[in-house]
Every structure is written in C-alpha cells, then in structure tokens.
Scaffold this active site. Structure first.
Site, PDB file in Angstrom:
ATOM      1  CB  VAL A  17      -0.943  -0.008   1.219  1.00  0.00           C
ATOM      2  CG1 VAL A  17      -1.813   1.228   1.244  1.00  0.00           C
ATOM      3  CG2 VAL A  17      -1.793  -1.282   1.215  1.00  0.00           C
ATOM      4  N   PRO A  18       1.131   1.836  -1.169  1.00  0.00           N
ATOM      5  CG  PRO A  18       0.888   2.681  -3.331  1.00  0.00           C
ATOM      6  CD  PRO A  18       0.290   1.702  -2.353  1.00  0.00           C
ATOM      7  CB  CYS A  19       2.220   5.240   2.726  1.00  0.00           C
ATOM      8  SG  CYS A  19       3.397   4.105   3.460  1.00  0.00           S
ATOM      9  CG  HIS A  20       6.709   4.237  -1.391  1.00  0.00           C
ATOM     10  ND1 HIS A  20       5.944   3.100  -1.183  1.00  0.00           N
ATOM     11  CD2 HIS A  20       7.033   4.237  -2.704  1.00  0.00           C
ATOM     12  CE1 HIS A  20       5.832   2.452  -2.337  1.00  0.00           C
ATOM     13  NE2 HIS A  20       6.475   3.123  -3.277  1.00  0.00           N
TER      14      HIS A  20
END
Length: 163
Positions: free
Chosen positions: A127-130
């Site tokens: 889950v690409p919070c970056h």
C-alpha cells in the site's frame, strides 16, 4: 487468529502479519508506529498468504511487478481505511501530495489528517504510502524513514536499485 513471519528483502527484514487468509501488516525494522511484537501472535512462515506475499515482493524488488494482487484487511478508523484505499490508486513511479490525495478523497481540507493516516499505514510498500510527498515536492515523513522513501521512489522511477 493472527500469524506472522519475517522475510528478507533488499529493503531490510520485513515482518508480514496476516489475519486468516488476508495480509494485515507489513512492517520494517525500526518502523514508526510498528505494533509490539506480541500482537503479531504465532509464527507461520508457510502460510499461503505469506508465500504469495513474499513471491510478489521479490518480483517487485526485481522490477518485474508494479501492482500487487493480494487479499488485504485493514484495521483503523473509517477515515484511515479510506486513505489507505486511496493510496492504492497512486500509480507505480508517480507521486501525489498530501493535499492532492485529500482532494481525490473528496476531503480537500484534510491534508494534515491524510498525512497522519498515511503515516500509520499498516501495509507498507504494498500500500504505497511512500508515493505521497509534500506540496513543494519534498520527501516529508515516512514510517520507514525518509532515506528509505527516497530509495523506493528512485527505484520505481528507474533511477536506482535497492541493492
């Protein structure tokens, strides 16, 4: 019942946590907001969800996968779950600001709350919070540290490897 396993990655050791057949956690070493180890319950490295998650992460780190296809379950508040679902809509190699994400979610005045929810994302990398950055383009905050965020973004943009 929750189970967990620890795997190696170019990004450091990762703890995977499952709730039944769904992935509910991916935590880095020294990650901010990492739950206490005892909450991960029993180790089960052979669980099918962990085998598939590790396979897909290896493909991602090898540059062969841009999207993950895994059953996931999220705890958190309704707002946090909405933000985490919104993160899944940010394409590989692209970034949005906290304000842009808030707009996409129909909450244009909630950029600070979006940032707080983003920071508590329980399933990092997948889950690409970056991919969420400051409004000026700065790499602000990341549960795994700003340098790891930079490495992931550079990797996704084809500018470097994680090795």
């Amino acid at each position: 019942m929750r189970t967990h396993t620890v795997i190696d990655s170019p990004y450091d050791r990762l703890t995977l946590v499952a709730d039944g057949e769904s992935l509910c956690g991916l935590y880095m070493v020294q990650q901010r907001h990492r739950p206490a180890e005892e909450t991960f319950d029993h180790p089960d490295p052979g669980a099918p969800i962990f085998v598939e998650t590790e396979k897909q992460l290896k493909e991602y780190f090898a540059g062969q996968r841009k999207d993950f296809d895994l059953p996931m379950s999220f705890g958190g508040t309704e707002f946090q779950r909405m933000v985490w679902q919104g993160l899944l809509g940010i394409p590989y190699g692209e970034t949005v600001s906290y304000g842009e994400l808030a707009d996409r979610l129909g909450r244009p005045t909630a950029s600070r709350a979006v940032g707080l929810a983003n920071g508590k994302n329980p399933i990092g990398i997948i889950v690409p919070c970056h991919r969420v950055i400051g409004s000026t383009g700065d790499l602000t905050g990341y549960g795994g540290g700003v340098e790891r965020k930079r490495l992931l973004l550079d990797f996704e943009r084809g500018g470097s490897t994680l090795f």
